[in-house]
Design a protein around this motif. Structure first.
Motif, short mmCIF file in Angstrom:
data_model
loop_
_atom_site.label_atom_id
_atom_site.label_comp_id
_atom_site.label_asym_id
_atom_site.label_seq_id
_atom_site.Cartn_x
_atom_site.Cartn_y
_atom_site.Cartn_z
N PRO A 173 -35.04 6.54 -60.76
CA PRO A 173 -34.69 7.96 -60.86
C PRO A 173 -35.34 8.79 -59.74
O PRO A 173 -36.50 8.58 -59.40
N GLN A 174 -34.55 9.71 -59.20
CA GLN A 174 -35.01 10.60 -58.14
C GLN A 174 -34.57 12.02 -58.44
O GLN A 174 -33.56 12.24 -59.10
N LYS A 175 -35.32 12.95 -57.92
CA LYS A 175 -34.95 14.36 -57.98
C LYS A 175 -35.16 14.94 -56.60
O LYS A 175 -36.19 14.66 -55.96
N THR A 176 -34.21 15.73 -56.12
CA THR A 176 -34.36 16.37 -54.82
C THR A 176 -34.19 17.88 -54.97
O THR A 176 -33.49 18.35 -55.87
N GLU A 177 -34.85 18.59 -54.09
CA GLU A 177 -34.68 20.03 -54.03
C GLU A 177 -34.78 20.46 -52.58
O GLU A 177 -35.61 19.95 -51.83
N MET A 237 -38.13 15.28 -52.11
CA MET A 237 -37.60 14.23 -52.97
C MET A 237 -38.76 13.55 -53.67
O MET A 237 -39.77 13.22 -53.06
N GLU A 255 -39.55 10.41 -56.56
CA GLU A 255 -38.99 9.24 -57.22
C GLU A 255 -40.05 8.61 -58.12
O GLU A 255 -41.18 8.42 -57.70
N ALA A 298 -39.44 10.82 -65.91
CA ALA A 298 -38.95 12.15 -65.54
C ALA A 298 -40.08 13.18 -65.56
O ALA A 298 -40.10 14.10 -64.73
N ILE A 338 -41.91 12.93 -62.35
CA ILE A 338 -41.10 13.54 -61.28
C ILE A 338 -41.29 15.05 -61.29
O ILE A 338 -41.60 15.66 -60.26
N ASP A 339 -41.13 15.67 -62.45
CA ASP A 339 -41.27 17.13 -62.55
C ASP A 339 -42.68 17.60 -62.23
O ASP A 339 -42.87 18.61 -61.54
N MET A 360 -43.02 17.34 -58.42
CA MET A 360 -42.13 18.25 -57.70
C MET A 360 -42.58 19.70 -57.82
O MET A 360 -42.63 20.43 -56.83
N SER A 361 -42.93 20.12 -59.01
CA SER A 361 -43.20 21.54 -59.31
C SER A 361 -44.25 22.20 -58.41
O SER A 361 -43.98 23.26 -57.84
#
Length: 181
Positions: free
Chosen positions: A107-111, A158, A160, A164, A167-168, A171-172
């Motif tokens: 799982p990945q998250k991008t902003e 990004m 990974e 989750a 990840i958050d 990222m935050s």
């Protein structure tokens, strides 16, 4: 399907990709299992092709969907990649959902954060510090990639990880710090 792709020379021995796409932990484990060497480059087709030539590899690509198959072309060619994908479906008799997923992605998250002016926000000491701290926290079980776009006034972030919440949590603070700057 590219990993089993037969070329005029031999079965794939190595894969080149940009840092945005090629660091997926699921991909790395799969390539290891298959005995395929993984080479990472900076973002940009020119870096991918340069490294492919240097290592004598025939397959490379980027997250943008550019797939370079040196046996057929020296540039990313979506039509060629699509035709090769269809050929693999015919060869194996498998559906696209099977041929296109030989392993599970992590799982990945991008902003993307837009910035104004000519100053790169990533050069600011406070941003460097929060990125370094966040990288240390996620090290060993995930990854953080923060970079300035080469074509737009954007900072691309990004994260990974399998979890989750991790990840958050990674990222935050990075997003908040860049937006506050």
């Amino acid at each position: 399907f590219f990993f089993k792709h037969k070329t005029a020379n031999a079965i794939l021995s190595g894969l080149v990709g940009s840092e945005m796409c090629i660091r997926d932990r699921g991909l790395e484990a799969f390539l290891n299992q298959e005995g395929i060497k993984l080479v990472r480059t900076s973002v940009g087709d020119r870096y991918v092709v340069e490294r492919m030539r240097l290592n004598g590899f025939n397959l490379g690509g980027e997250k943008s969907g550019h797939v370079v198959m040196m046996d057929y072309s020296t540039t990313g060619d979506g039509l060629m990649a699509g035709l090769q994908f269809l050929a693999e479906m015919v060869r194996t008799g498998e559906m696209a959902s099977v041929v296109g997923r030989p392993f599970d992605l992590t799982p990945q998250k991008t902003e993307n954060i837009t910035y104004a002016g000519d100053k790169n926000p990533l050069d600011h000491p406070s941003i460097k510090k929060i990125i370094l701290e966040s990288e240390k926290k996620i090290s060993g079980f995930g990854r953080l990639l923060v970079r300035k776009s080469g074509t737009e006034k954007l900072i691309r972030i990004m994260v990974e990880a399998e979890d989750a919440a991790v990840i958050d949590a990674t990222m935050s603070p990075v997003v908040t710090a860049i937006k506050e700057l």
